[in-house]
Design a protein around this motif. Structure first.
Motif, PDB file in Angstrom:
ATOM      1  N   GLY A  87       0.829  -1.197   0.000  1.00  0.00           N
ATOM      2  CA  GLY A  87       0.000   0.000   0.000  1.00  0.00           C
ATOM      3  C   GLY A  87       0.861   1.243   0.000  1.00  0.00           C
ATOM      4  O   GLY A  87       2.088   1.167   0.100  1.00  0.00           O
ATOM      5  N   CYS A  88       0.211   2.381  -0.134  1.00  0.00           N
ATOM      6  CA  CYS A  88       0.898   3.672  -0.137  1.00  0.00           C
ATOM      7  C   CYS A  88       0.540   4.444   1.121  1.00  0.00           C
ATOM      8  O   CYS A  88      -0.642   4.626   1.420  1.00  0.00           O
ATOM      9  N   VAL A  89       1.548   4.893   1.836  1.00  0.00           N
ATOM     10  CA  VAL A  89       1.349   5.620   3.089  1.00  0.00           C
ATOM     11  C   VAL A  89       1.603   7.103   2.874  1.00  0.00           C
ATOM     12  O   VAL A  89       2.702   7.490   2.461  1.00  0.00           O
ATOM     13  N   PRO A  90       0.604   7.952   3.151  1.00  0.00           N
ATOM     14  CA  PRO A  90       0.821   9.395   3.078  1.00  0.00           C
ATOM     15  C   PRO A  90       1.692   9.860   4.243  1.00  0.00           C
ATOM     16  O   PRO A  90       1.472   9.468   5.390  1.00  0.00           O
ATOM     17  N   CYS A  91       2.678  10.694   3.935  1.00  0.00           N
ATOM     18  CA  CYS A  91       3.586  11.225   4.950  1.00  0.00           C
ATOM     19  C   CYS A  91       3.655  12.739   4.797  1.00  0.00           C
ATOM     20  O   CYS A  91       3.595  13.254   3.679  1.00  0.00           O
ATOM     21  N   VAL A  92       3.804  13.443   5.921  1.00  0.00           N
ATOM     22  CA  VAL A  92       3.993  14.888   5.866  1.00  0.00           C
ATOM     23  C   VAL A  92       5.177  15.254   6.760  1.00  0.00           C
ATOM     24  O   VAL A  92       5.270  14.808   7.898  1.00  0.00           O
ATOM     25  N   LEU A  93       6.093  16.024   6.174  1.00  0.00           N
ATOM     26  CA  LEU A  93       7.270  16.523   6.884  1.00  0.00           C
ATOM     27  C   LEU A  93       7.112  18.028   6.986  1.00  0.00           C
ATOM     28  O   LEU A  93       7.084  18.723   5.968  1.00  0.00           O
ATOM     29  N   TRP A  94       6.973  18.531   8.208  1.00  0.00           N
ATOM     30  CA  TRP A  94       6.763  19.964   8.424  1.00  0.00           C
ATOM     31  C   TRP A  94       8.081  20.699   8.310  1.00  0.00           C
ATOM     32  O   TRP A  94       9.079  20.313   8.908  1.00  0.00           O
ATOM     33  N   LEU A  95       8.086  21.807   7.543  1.00  0.00           N
ATOM     34  CA  LEU A  95       9.296  22.584   7.279  1.00  0.00           C
ATOM     35  C   LEU A  95       9.257  23.968   7.901  1.00  0.00           C
ATOM     36  O   LEU A  95      10.205  24.715   7.783  1.00  0.00           O
ATOM     37  N   ASN A  96       8.167  24.348   8.535  1.00  0.00           N
ATOM     38  CA  ASN A  96       7.971  25.732   8.991  1.00  0.00           C
ATOM     39  C   ASN A  96       8.429  25.969  10.425  1.00  0.00           C
ATOM     40  O   ASN A  96       7.770  26.642  11.185  1.00  0.00           O
ATOM     41  N   HIS A  97       9.602  25.483  10.765  1.00  0.00           N
ATOM     42  CA  HIS A  97      10.144  25.700  12.105  1.00  0.00           C
ATOM     43  C   HIS A  97      11.064  26.910  12.157  1.00  0.00           C
ATOM     44  O   HIS A  97      11.723  27.161  13.149  1.00  0.00           O
ATOM     45  N   GLN A  98      11.170  27.663  11.060  1.00  0.00           N
ATOM     46  CA  GLN A  98      12.081  28.803  11.024  1.00  0.00           C
ATOM     47  C   GLN A  98      11.429  30.034  11.643  1.00  0.00           C
ATOM     48  O   GLN A  98      10.222  30.189  11.632  1.00  0.00           O
ATOM     49  N   TYR A  99      12.257  30.880  12.174  1.00  0.00           N
ATOM     50  CA  TYR A  99      11.769  32.129  12.747  1.00  0.00           C
ATOM     51  C   TYR A  99      12.801  33.231  12.472  1.00  0.00           C
ATOM     52  O   TYR A  99      13.966  32.957  12.231  1.00  0.00           O
ATOM     53  N   LEU A 100      12.342  34.453  12.496  1.00  0.00           N
ATOM     54  CA  LEU A 100      13.253  35.577  12.260  1.00  0.00           C
ATOM     55  C   LEU A 100      13.953  35.976  13.546  1.00  0.00           C
ATOM     56  O   LEU A 100      13.404  35.861  14.637  1.00  0.00           O
TER      57      LEU A 100
END
Length: 159
Positions: A64-77
């Protein structure tokens, strides 16, 4: 029954996608009466969609195919915004490096937390490893079968 929520258990996509969802807050997932929260899968990347805040991809292990999500929005100014300098936290840097490993046709080992998104199971990725040995996928299959028999699935009562 005991819980498996503290470890990343090795599962095949078919087993992962067939987990029973308990609609608690947050949702929990059950395999043979045991709570499962974290998983490890091995397979080939068959879809990849990168946005500003996340990378969404599908991993196919043959079952089967497993959906995966990798969050990239950990950056801050940086606090000194007038300088225009931006500062990344280590989590963001690691996520960006991992996202570069996720390419179509690549063989990956993915570990993460099981979540429910729009009624479907997906993995919120904790880490990604690019596997160079194609035998890793078969070994993962064998480990999944062995671990299910020995650890994950309940044993019938002794006669």
């Amino acid at each position: 029954m005991g819980s498996l929520h503290l470890v990343h258990i090795k599962l095949l996509a078919a087993d992962l996608l067939s987990l029973t969802c308990r609609h608690t807050s947050p949702p929990s997932f059950v395999r043979c009466g045991r709570t499962v929260a974290r998983v490890e899968i091995v397979g080939v990347v068959v879809s990849r969609d990168r946005r500003d805040k996340f990378l969404r991809f599908l991993v196919d292990d043959g079952t089967g195919c497993v959906p995966c999500v990798l969050w990239l929005n950990h950056q801050y100014l940086n606090a000194n915004r007038s300088s225009g300098a931006s500062v990344s936290d280590p989590t963001a840097e690691m996520a960006l490096k991992m996202s570069e490993m996720v390419n179509l046709g690549g063989l990956l080992r993915v570990r993460g937390r099981i979540v429910l998104y729009r009624g479907a199971i997906q993995i919120t990725v904790r880490d990604v490893v690019l596997e160079k040995n194609p035998n890793v996928e078969v070994l993962h299959w064998l480990q999944c079968v062995s671990m299910a028999k020995e650890c994950y699935d309940p044993r019938p009562p002794s006669a």
